[in-house]
Design a protein around this motif. Sequence first.
Motif, PDB file in Angstrom:
ATOM      1  N   PRO A 122      44.451 -45.637  54.424  1.00 59.90           N
ATOM      2  CA  PRO A 122      44.951 -45.802  55.796  1.00 59.90           C
ATOM      3  C   PRO A 122      46.154 -46.738  55.834  1.00 59.90           C
ATOM      4  CG  PRO A 122      42.956 -47.093  55.465  1.00 59.90           C
ATOM      5  CD  PRO A 122      43.107 -46.249  54.236  1.00 59.90           C
ATOM      6  N   TRP A 127      47.451 -52.725  62.196  1.00 57.37           N
ATOM      7  CA  TRP A 127      46.350 -53.663  62.452  1.00 57.37           C
ATOM      8  C   TRP A 127      46.858 -55.099  62.442  1.00 57.37           C
ATOM      9  CZ3 TRP A 127      41.888 -51.879  58.660  1.00 57.37           C
ATOM     10  CH2 TRP A 127      41.568 -50.542  58.926  1.00 57.37           C
ATOM     11  N   GLY A 170      40.443 -51.220  54.868  1.00 57.76           N
ATOM     12  CA  GLY A 170      40.529 -49.869  55.380  1.00 57.76           C
ATOM     13  C   GLY A 170      39.681 -48.895  54.586  1.00 57.76           C
ATOM     14  N   ARG A 173      38.442 -41.807  56.855  1.00 54.56           N
ATOM     15  CA  ARG A 173      37.876 -41.302  58.113  1.00 54.56           C
ATOM     16  C   ARG A 173      37.940 -42.338  59.232  1.00 54.56           C
ATOM     17  NH1 ARG A 173      34.832 -39.563  53.986  1.00 54.56           N
ATOM     18  NH2 ARG A 173      33.300 -41.236  54.242  1.00 54.56           N
ATOM     19  N   ASP A 174      39.033 -43.102  59.251  1.00 54.94           N
ATOM     20  CA  ASP A 174      39.319 -43.993  60.378  1.00 54.94           C
ATOM     21  C   ASP A 174      38.244 -45.060  60.565  1.00 54.94           C
ATOM     22  OD1 ASP A 174      41.345 -44.569  62.160  1.00 54.94           O
ATOM     23  OD2 ASP A 174      40.375 -43.543  63.838  1.00 54.94           O
ATOM     24  N   ARG A 175      37.811 -45.643  59.457  1.00 56.41           N
ATOM     25  CA  ARG A 175      36.806 -46.700  59.499  1.00 56.41           C
ATOM     26  C   ARG A 175      37.342 -47.951  58.798  1.00 56.41           C
ATOM     27  NH1 ARG A 175      33.116 -45.856  63.121  1.00 56.41           N
ATOM     28  NH2 ARG A 175      31.552 -47.064  61.952  1.00 56.41           N
ATOM     29  N   ALA A 190      34.796 -48.898  63.660  1.00 54.30           N
ATOM     30  CA  ALA A 190      35.879 -47.924  63.779  1.00 54.30           C
ATOM     31  C   ALA A 190      37.216 -48.638  63.606  1.00 54.30           C
ATOM     32  CB  ALA A 190      35.809 -47.236  65.133  1.00 54.30           C
ATOM     33  N   ALA A 191      38.169 -47.972  62.983  1.00 53.92           N
ATOM     34  CA  ALA A 191      39.458 -48.595  62.696  1.00 53.92           C
ATOM     35  C   ALA A 191      40.140 -49.184  63.936  1.00 53.92           C
ATOM     36  CB  ALA A 191      40.374 -47.585  62.013  1.00 53.92           C
ATOM     37  N   PRO A 192      40.128 -48.516  65.096  1.00 55.60           N
ATOM     38  CA  PRO A 192      40.780 -49.127  66.263  1.00 55.60           C
ATOM     39  C   PRO A 192      40.148 -50.450  66.694  1.00 55.60           C
ATOM     40  CG  PRO A 192      40.464 -46.769  66.610  1.00 55.60           C
ATOM     41  CD  PRO A 192      39.693 -47.123  65.377  1.00 55.60           C
TER      42      PRO A 192
END
Length: 428
Positions: A122, A127, A170, A173-175, A190-192
Motif C-alpha cells: 500500500p 497516512w 500497511g 486489502r486496505d488493512r 481498516a487502512a482509512p
Amino acid sequence: MPQPPSAVSRDEPVIRDRGDACPGALRLHAADDGFLARVRIPGGLLDVPQATALGLAADRFGDGHLELTSRGNVQLRGLADGCGAELAHLLDTAGLLPAPTHERVRNIVASPLSGMDGGGRPHVLPWVRSLDRLLCAGPRAAALSGRFLFAVDDGRGDVAALGPDVTLLGLPRDRALVRLGAAADAVEVAAPDAPRAALLAAVYFLDAADAAGTRPWRVSELPAEHTLQAAELTVRLTAAGIAVRTVPEVRWPYSPPPRPAGPAGSGLCVLPPLGRLTSAQWHALVDAAEAADGELRVTPWRGIVLPGALGPGSAGHHRLEDAGLAVTPDGPWESVTACTGRPGCAKALSDVRADARALVHEARGPLPLHWSGCERRCGHPRAAAWVDLVATPGGYLLDGRPVAPHQLAAAVSEARRRPRVSEDAVKK
C-alpha cells in the motif's frame, strides 16, 4: 539477511525529573558552534518550496550547511543569537510550522520508497499527512515528548525496525496493523482508520504515563505495571468507533534501507557523506527534484530519495555526482555515520567527522560504522550489528577495546567484515 534490533529490557524503571530537552525549530539549542534548530519533517516529505526555504535558512541564519537526522528531520547549525523570530517566520511561510505548540512532537518516519517500487504494497505516505494533521489538531498530543516516535511502514518493515513508539504497518486489502512499542502483538484496523488509531495509541501512552507518575518520554520507559496492552488499545479504539481485532504474535517483516542508486521503479536515492550537505549541494538536490516530480523524501538513514526519474547517465544524475553526493551503491560512505563531534559539541572528545573522512577509503566493509565523539553515541545506527567507534581522552575504543591510532584503519576494516551474532540469535 540483517535483522531488526530486538527490544532492550530494562532492569530498573526510568524516572524522569524533567521534560525532554530536544531542540526544535522554535526551541533552539545552544551548541559550541552557535545555536541549533531541528526542523521536523513528518515522513521526510518536502516539496520544492519547502526545501528551498530550508536552504535559504541555512545560508541566511546558519553556517551554510544542512544536517539530516536519524529520524528524517533537518538540522540547521551555527545559528546566530537572536535569529529565532526571523527563522520561525521563514519556516512558517513555507508551511514547515503548521502548529507551533506541536512542532517538536511531529516525529513521524515513513518508508521512503512507498508507492515507488511496486511489490503490491500500500502507498502509505497519505497516512503520514493525515496523522500529522491529527497530531497538530489534538491538544492532548502536545504533551508528547520530543523523542516520541511514530513509524508509518508500507509493509516492507524498514521503518518498523527503528524502535518506534507507535507503528502503522500497511497490509494488503486496505488493512493496517497498529503496534505499541516493541510488543509482539498488534491490532488490525481498516487502512482509512490507521492515522486516527495511531493518535489514540499515543493518547493511551500519555494516560499510562500520567498514571505511572515517572514522566516517561517513550513507551519503553513505562514501568512494568503500566505496560501498554493491545487488549486495552482494542477497547479504546472500539469506543472511538474504529472496528478492530487483536492479532497476537505478529511476525514483523524487515527490509534494509534503500541504497544509493535508483530503486526498482523510477527515482534516485542520494547519500550525502555523513548526512551533512553544503547549501550548494542542497540546492543541487532541489533543482533535481524540481526537474523531476517536485518532491524530496528525507530518509531516517540520512539519505534523500528523489521520486522522479533520474536514471544513470542523465544530466541530473551527473550534476548530483559532481556535487559530491553518492548516487551509486558500494561507495566508501555507504553505512558510515558520525555524531557532530568537535567543534560543534562540547561533550565530544574528537573531531569525529574529520577522522571519518581521513579513514573512509581505508576502513571499508559491509557492516555499518558509527563514529561517536563520546560515550553517549548520539545518532548510532538502528541495526542488529554495527561497528562502534567511540572517542576517549586517550584515543578510540573499537567495540569497547582500545586501538592504537596507527592500527585504526586496519582494525576498523577488519571489524566491518567480521560476522556478528544478533541479539535474537544470542537469546535463542
